[in-house]
Design a protein around this motif. Structure first.
Motif, PDB file in Angstrom:
ATOM      1  N   LEU A  70      30.632  29.902  38.202  1.00 24.44           N
ATOM      2  CA  LEU A  70      31.100  30.209  39.793  1.00 24.44           C
ATOM      3  C   LEU A  70      31.913  31.543  39.571  1.00 24.44           C
ATOM      4  CD1 LEU A  70      32.520  26.685  40.661  1.00 24.44           C
ATOM      5  CD2 LEU A  70      30.370  27.629  40.986  1.00 24.44           C
ATOM      6  N   SER A  71      32.104  31.880  40.703  1.00 25.64           N
ATOM      7  CA  SER A  71      33.041  33.292  41.030  1.00 25.64           C
ATOM      8  C   SER A  71      34.233  32.985  40.488  1.00 25.64           C
ATOM      9  CB  SER A  71      32.851  33.918  42.249  1.00 25.64           C
ATOM     10  OG  SER A  71      33.685  33.323  43.103  1.00 25.64           O
ATOM     11  N   VAL A  72      35.086  34.124  40.579  1.00 23.13           N
ATOM     12  CA  VAL A  72      36.465  34.023  40.056  1.00 23.13           C
ATOM     13  C   VAL A  72      37.239  33.394  41.311  1.00 23.13           C
ATOM     14  CG1 VAL A  72      38.752  35.604  40.057  1.00 23.13           C
ATOM     15  CG2 VAL A  72      36.559  36.192  38.681  1.00 23.13           C
ATOM     16  N   LEU A  73      36.945  33.800  42.490  1.00 23.29           N
ATOM     17  CA  LEU A  73      37.550  33.326  43.707  1.00 23.29           C
ATOM     18  C   LEU A  73      37.164  31.765  43.893  1.00 23.29           C
ATOM     19  CD1 LEU A  73      38.932  34.469  46.567  1.00 23.29           C
ATOM     20  CD2 LEU A  73      36.910  33.490  47.284  1.00 23.29           C
ATOM     21  N   GLU A  74      36.006  31.361  43.516  1.00 21.48           N
ATOM     22  CA  GLU A  74      35.453  30.020  43.514  1.00 21.48           C
ATOM     23  C   GLU A  74      36.271  29.209  42.672  1.00 21.48           C
ATOM     24  OE1 GLU A  74      30.951  30.155  45.405  1.00 21.48           O
ATOM     25  OE2 GLU A  74      31.382  30.535  43.086  1.00 21.48           O
TER      26      GLU A  74
ATOM     27  N   LYS B  14      38.840  41.550  41.264  1.00 22.41           N
ATOM     28  CA  LYS B  14      37.620  41.076  40.309  1.00 22.41           C
ATOM     29  C   LYS B  14      37.089  39.664  41.149  1.00 22.41           C
ATOM     30  CE  LYS B  14      38.724  43.409  36.510  1.00 22.41           C
ATOM     31  NZ  LYS B  14      39.510  43.433  35.111  1.00 22.41           N
ATOM     32  N   ALA B  15      37.719  39.345  42.343  1.00 15.82           N
ATOM     33  CA  ALA B  15      37.449  37.975  43.005  1.00 15.82           C
ATOM     34  C   ALA B  15      36.186  37.395  42.961  1.00 15.82           C
ATOM     35  CB  ALA B  15      38.162  38.047  44.215  1.00 15.82           C
TER      36      ALA B  15
ATOM     37  N   ALA C 235      32.743  34.238  36.771  1.00 11.12           N
ATOM     38  CA  ALA C 235      34.058  33.997  35.901  1.00 11.12           C
ATOM     39  C   ALA C 235      33.785  34.329  34.429  1.00 11.12           C
ATOM     40  CB  ALA C 235      34.447  32.527  36.042  1.00 11.12           C
ATOM     41  N   ARG C 236      32.491  33.777  33.875  1.00  9.18           N
ATOM     42  CA  ARG C 236      32.373  34.120  32.508  1.00  9.18           C
ATOM     43  C   ARG C 236      32.004  35.721  32.026  1.00  9.18           C
ATOM     44  NH1 ARG C 236      26.989  32.275  33.311  1.00  9.18           N
ATOM     45  NH2 ARG C 236      27.486  30.324  32.201  1.00  9.18           N
ATOM     46  N   ASN C 237      31.921  36.563  33.132  1.00  8.64           N
ATOM     47  CA  ASN C 237      31.815  37.888  32.622  1.00  8.64           C
ATOM     48  C   ASN C 237      33.366  38.537  32.614  1.00  8.64           C
ATOM     49  OD1 ASN C 237      29.247  37.702  32.632  1.00  8.64           O
ATOM     50  ND2 ASN C 237      28.994  38.227  34.931  1.00  8.64           N
ATOM     51  N   LEU C 238      34.431  37.897  32.864  1.00  8.81           N
ATOM     52  CA  LEU C 238      35.764  38.376  32.831  1.00  8.81           C
ATOM     53  C   LEU C 238      35.921  38.491  31.088  1.00  8.81           C
ATOM     54  CD1 LEU C 238      37.942  36.603  35.189  1.00  8.81           C
ATOM     55  CD2 LEU C 238      36.790  38.706  35.671  1.00  8.81           C
ATOM     56  N   SER C 239      36.984  39.576  31.054  1.00  7.64           N
ATOM     57  CA  SER C 239      37.411  39.973  29.545  1.00  7.64           C
ATOM     58  C   SER C 239      38.293  38.693  29.230  1.00  7.64           C
ATOM     59  CB  SER C 239      38.337  41.004  29.476  1.00  7.64           C
ATOM     60  OG  SER C 239      39.413  40.643  30.124  1.00  7.64           O
TER      61      SER C 239
ATOM     62  N   ARG D  36      42.313  34.157  30.672  1.00  9.92           N
ATOM     63  CA  ARG D  36      43.278  33.557  30.698  1.00  9.92           C
ATOM     64  C   ARG D  36      44.494  33.650  31.853  1.00  9.92           C
ATOM     65  NH1 ARG D  36      44.006  30.656  26.744  1.00  9.92           N
ATOM     66  NH2 ARG D  36      43.080  31.092  24.584  1.00  9.92           N
ATOM     67  N   ARG D  37      44.273  34.662  32.585  1.00  7.98           N
ATOM     68  CA  ARG D  37      45.215  34.803  33.625  1.00  7.98           C
ATOM     69  C   ARG D  37      44.612  34.105  34.706  1.00  7.98           C
ATOM     70  NH1 ARG D  37      46.554  39.955  31.502  1.00  7.98           N
ATOM     71  NH2 ARG D  37      44.589  40.726  32.093  1.00  7.98           N
ATOM     72  N   LEU D  38      43.147  33.915  34.828  1.00  7.48           N
ATOM     73  CA  LEU D  38      42.426  33.284  35.839  1.00  7.48           C
ATOM     74  C   LEU D  38      42.854  31.755  35.910  1.00  7.48           C
ATOM     75  CD1 LEU D  38      40.510  32.801  38.330  1.00  7.48           C
ATOM     76  CD2 LEU D  38      38.465  33.156  36.612  1.00  7.48           C
ATOM     77  N   GLU D  39      42.888  31.281  34.674  1.00 10.66           N
ATOM     78  CA  GLU D  39      43.180  29.850  34.353  1.00 10.66           C
ATOM     79  C   GLU D  39      44.593  29.425  35.071  1.00 10.66           C
ATOM     80  OE1 GLU D  39      42.919  27.655  30.713  1.00 10.66           O
ATOM     81  OE2 GLU D  39      40.726  27.271  31.071  1.00 10.66           O
ATOM     82  N   ILE D  40      45.383  30.473  34.732  1.00  9.87           N
ATOM     83  CA  ILE D  40      46.649  30.423  35.448  1.00  9.87           C
ATOM     84  C   ILE D  40      46.775  30.223  36.837  1.00  9.87           C
ATOM     85  CG2 ILE D  40      49.242  31.354  35.590  1.00  9.87           C
ATOM     86  CD1 ILE D  40      48.815  32.445  32.679  1.00  9.87           C
ATOM     87  N   ALA D  41      45.985  31.310  37.658  1.00  6.91           N
ATOM     88  CA  ALA D  41      45.822  31.107  39.134  1.00  6.91           C
ATOM     89  C   ALA D  41      45.138  29.967  39.615  1.00  6.91           C
ATOM     90  CB  ALA D  41      45.045  32.456  39.271  1.00  6.91           C
TER      91      ALA D  41
END
Lengths: 324, 268
Positions: free
Chosen positions: B108-112, B159-160, B164-168, B173-178
Motif C-alpha cells: 500500500l502507499s505511504v498515505l494508505e 512521499k505520501a 511503502a516498501r520503496n521507502l528507505s 521507521r518514521r512511517l510506522e510512527i505516523a
C-alpha cells in the motif's frame, strides 16, 4: 487444410464461442474470487467452497418455487412462494453466504483459535464439504433439477446477434450470466480498492496481526470474507444451475476443482488473476469442438498444466522467489 | 477545582499512573521470557525499556498490546484491567505500537498505511462507501488530511504517494510512527525506533519523539539499544535481564546501578 481443427466451423461460430466462453468464464471468475478472497486472508484453500456453490443453487431453486423429487426427506415439497429469478438469485446467494459463515465458525475458527497449523483446515473444510453434500442428498435426493424455463419472464430464450440470413443466436441465460458476473466483479473491485473496508481487508490479508494492533477487528473481517466468498459461490451455483441444470448434490465438486485450476492459473490470492484465469479457462473450453466436448475439462487442465511449466506463479501472481 | 489543579500538577510531574504492569510473567514452553515484572508508567513519561538481546522486552510489548496473553500477572491501563482483551480492543483504548522488524503494509502507499489506522475512527457504512455518498466523500477527505498532517510530522508528506516498501529504512521507521499516531493513542510503544539509523537521524528522532509527546499529549515507552539515546531522552528507565527487572529509576540512578553495569552497560 483449414487453419486449425478448432476453427473450422466458420466465423460466426467463433463469435458464438467467444460469447459462450466469456459467459461461462465469468462464472468461473466469480466462483474463483470466493476462493481467492479466503486464500488471501487466511492463506488456505476452503475446500467447502464447491459445496457452498451447490447449496446456493439449491437455495435459489427452492426460492423460485421449484419442487423436489421423490427420493429425499423433503420429497415433493416446495415453498409456497415463487420468487422472480433475480430475487431468488440474490436471496439464495445471501443464504449461501450465511452457510459459508457457519462453515467458518465450525471448521476454521476453532482450529485457528487453538493455533493449529492452517493446513489442518484443508481437512476440516473438506469434512464440511462432505457433510453439506450428504445433507443435501438426504433432504432432496440426488435427482437432476432444472429451473423453470420462464425464469427470465418475457425475455426471449435467445437473442440474435447476427442477421436474419446468418443468425448468431446467443442464449439469454448466457447474457444474463455475463452481465451479472461483470457487475459483481466491478462492484467487488471497487469495494476492495476504493472503500475503507476494502483497504482494511487488504491490510488484514497482508498482515492480520499488525491490522489488529491498529484497532481493526480481524475476526469480523474474516467472517465478512467468508460471507462474501459464500455469496459469490451461491451466485455462481445459481447461474450455472439455471443455465444447464442442478446435476445433483455432487454438482459443485467438479466445479470446485475447476475453480482451483482458475486461481492457480491466475495466481493464488490474486484478485484480477482470478478474473483473468476464469475467462481464459472459459474461453479455452468454449473453443473445444462439440465432438470433443466430453474432454473439455481435460483440455482446460492440460492447458493449465502447460502454462504452469512456464509460469509457476500463475498469470498475474508474484514470483514465489520474491515472496520469500 | 482544587483537585483539578493537583491532578494537573501530578500530570506535569509524571505522577499520574497510565500503565501499571503488575507481576507479569510470560513462559514459552519452559522458558521464562518475562519473570514477575512490575513497574508503573506515569502520564507524560518517556519511559525507556532496556536490556540485552533476549531480555524479554519485545515479549513485554506483545503482552501489553494483547498479542500474547501473560501466563500470570495483570495489566492496568487508565485504572482498567486490560489483561485479557484482544489486540484491537486494546488499540481502541488508546495503546499503539511500532515494530522492531518493520511491519508496514508494503503493497500500500505511504498515505494508505496511515489512513488504514483511521479505520476505527471512521463512521461511514459499507453502502455509503460503495455509493460514495457526500458523507463518505467528506470523511475520506478528512482522513486524507489527517494522514497528511501526521506524515508531515514525521517528515514524509512529500512521499505520501510512494509505495511503502520503496521507502528507505529510516523513512519506514518514521512511517510506522505516523501510522501508530493515527490510532490516536495516549500510550505509544516504540520498539527500537532508532535501529539502523545514523547518528544524525538518531538525534533528529530523539527530538521528534519529544515533540510528539508534547504535541499529542502522549506517554511513550520505548525499547532501545543505543544507550546514549535512551539516557538523553527518557525520564524513567527500566532494565530487564533474562526476563527479570533488575533496575528501575531515573537515568542517572540506573546508570550507576552495579547490577545494570554488570548485566548490560558493563559490556559497552
Amino acid at each position: 487444410m483449414q487453419a486449425s481443427f478448432l476453427f473450422n466451423h466458420g466465423h460466426h461460430s467463433i463469435f458464438t464461442a467467444i460469447l459462450n466462453g466469456l459467459s461461462i468464464g465469468s462464472v468461473y471468475a466469480i466462483f474463483a474470487l470466493g476462493y481467492t478472497l479466503v486464500f488471501s486472508i487466511l492463506g488456505i484453500i476452503n475446500f467447502a467452497h464447491g459445496a457452498i456453490f451447490t447449496l446456493g443453487a439449491y437455495f435459489s431453486y427452492t426460492l423460485t418455487g421449484g419442487a423436489f423429487g421423490f427420493n429425499g426427506l423433503l420429497a415433493n415439497a416446495s415453498l409456497p412462494i415463487h420468487l422472480p429469478f433475480l430475487f431468488a438469485l440474490v436471496l439464495g446467494s445471501i443464504l449461501a453466504g450465511i452457510a459459508s459463515v457457519i462453515v467458518e465458525r465450525l471448521a476454521f475458527r476453532p482450529l485457528r483459535k487453538r493455533g493449529a497449523d492452517p493446513l489442518l483446515t484443508l481437512v476440516s473444510s473438506l469434512g464440511a464439504a462432505v457433510v453439506i453434500v450428504n445433507v443435501i442428498q438426504y433432504l432432496v435426493g440426488s435427482e437432476i433439477y432444472t429451473f423453470p424455463s420462464d425464469i427470465y419472464g418475457r425475455l426471449p430464450a435467445s437473442i440474435n446477434f447476427g442477421t436474419v440470413e446468418r443468425p448468431i443466436a446467443i442464449r439469454t441465460v448466457q447474457i444474463v450470466i455475463f452481465s451479472v458476473s461483470a457487475l459483481i466483479v466491478s462492484i467487488l473491485t471497487y469495494f476492495i480498492n476504493f472503500t475503507r473496508f476494502g483497504k482494511a481487508l487488504q491490510a488484514v490479508s497482508e498482515d492480520a496481526i499488525t491490522a489488529s494492533l491498529l484497532g481493526i477487528n480481524t475476526e469480523k473481517f474474516i467472517t465478512f470474507t467468508f460471507f462474501l466468498s459464500g455469496f459469490l459461490a451461491g451466485l455462481a451455483g445459481t447461474l450455472v444451475g439455471s443455465s444447464v441444470s442442478i446435476a445433483g448434490p455432487y454438482f459443485g465438486i467438479a466445479f470446485g476443482l475447476k475453480g482451483l485450476g482458475v486461481i492457480v492459473l491466475g495466481g493464488l490470492g490474486n484478485i484480477p488473476g482470478a478474473v483473468l484465469g476464469g475467462l481464459v479457462i472459459g474461453l479455452a473450453e468454449a473453443f473445444v469442438p462439440a465432438d470433443y466436448s466430453g474432454y473439455k475439462e481435460a483440455i482446460a487442465f492440460a492447458l493449465l498444466f502447460m502454462m504452469l511449466l512456464v509460469r509457476p506463479q500463475g498469470l498475474l501472481g508474484r514470483s514465489v522467489i520474491q515472496k520469500v | 477545582m482544587a483537585t483539578g489543579i493537583i491532578e494537573a500538577r501530578m500530570e506535569q510531574h509524571g505522577q499520574f499512573p497510565l500503565l501499571e504492569v503488575q507481576q507479569v510473567t510470560r513462559r514459552f514452553s519452559g522458558l521464562v521470557a518475562v519473570n514477575q515484572v512490575s513497574f508503573t508508567v506515569a502520564q507524560g513519561d518517556i519511559f525507556g525499556l532496556i536490556g540485552p538481546n533476549g531480555a524479554g522486552k519485545t515479549t513485554l510489548f506483545n503482552v501489553i498490546t494483547g498479542l500474547i496473553p501473560p501466563s500470570s500477572g495483570q495489566l492496568i491501563y487508565q485504572n482498567q484491567r486490560i489483561t485479557k482483551l484482544q489486540p484491537h480492543r486494546i488499540a481502541a483504548k488508546g495503546i499503539a505500537r511500532t515494530f522492531q522488524n518493520l511491519r508496514l503494509f508494503g503493497n500500500l502507499s505511504v498515505l494508505e498505511n496511515v489512513a488504514i489506522a483511521r479505520h476505527t475512527h471512521r463512521r461511514s457504512g459499507l453502502v455509503q462507501e460503495i455509493l460514495r455518498t457526500p458523507r463518505a466523500i467528506a470523511e475520506e477527505r478528512q482522513t486524507h488530511l489527517k494522514a497528511l498532517e501526521l506524515l508531515a510530522w514525521v517528515g514524509l508528506a512529500e512521499k505520501a504517494e510512494q509505495t511503502a516498501r520503496n521507502l528507505s529504512y529510516g523513512d519506514q521507521r518514521r512511517l510506522e510512527i505516523a501510522r501508530a499516531l493515527a490510532v490516536e493513542p495516549r500510550l505509544l510503544l516504540l520498539d527500537e525506533p532508532a535501529a539502523g539509523m545514523n547518528p544524525n537521524e538518531k538525534a533528529a528522532l530523539s527530538q521528534l519523539i519529544r515533540q510528539l509527546r508534547d504535541a499529542f499529549n502522549l506517554t511513550i515507552v520505548l525499547i532501545e539499544h543505543h544507550v546514549p539515546l535512551v539516557m538523553g531522552l527518557c525520564n524513567q528507565i527500566a532494565v530487564l535481564d533474562f526476563g527479570q527487572l533488575i533496575a528501575i529509576g531515573q537515568p542517572e540512578v540506573v546508570r550507576q546501578d552495579p547490577a545494570v553495569i554488570a548485566a548490560y552497560l558493563g559490556k559497552e
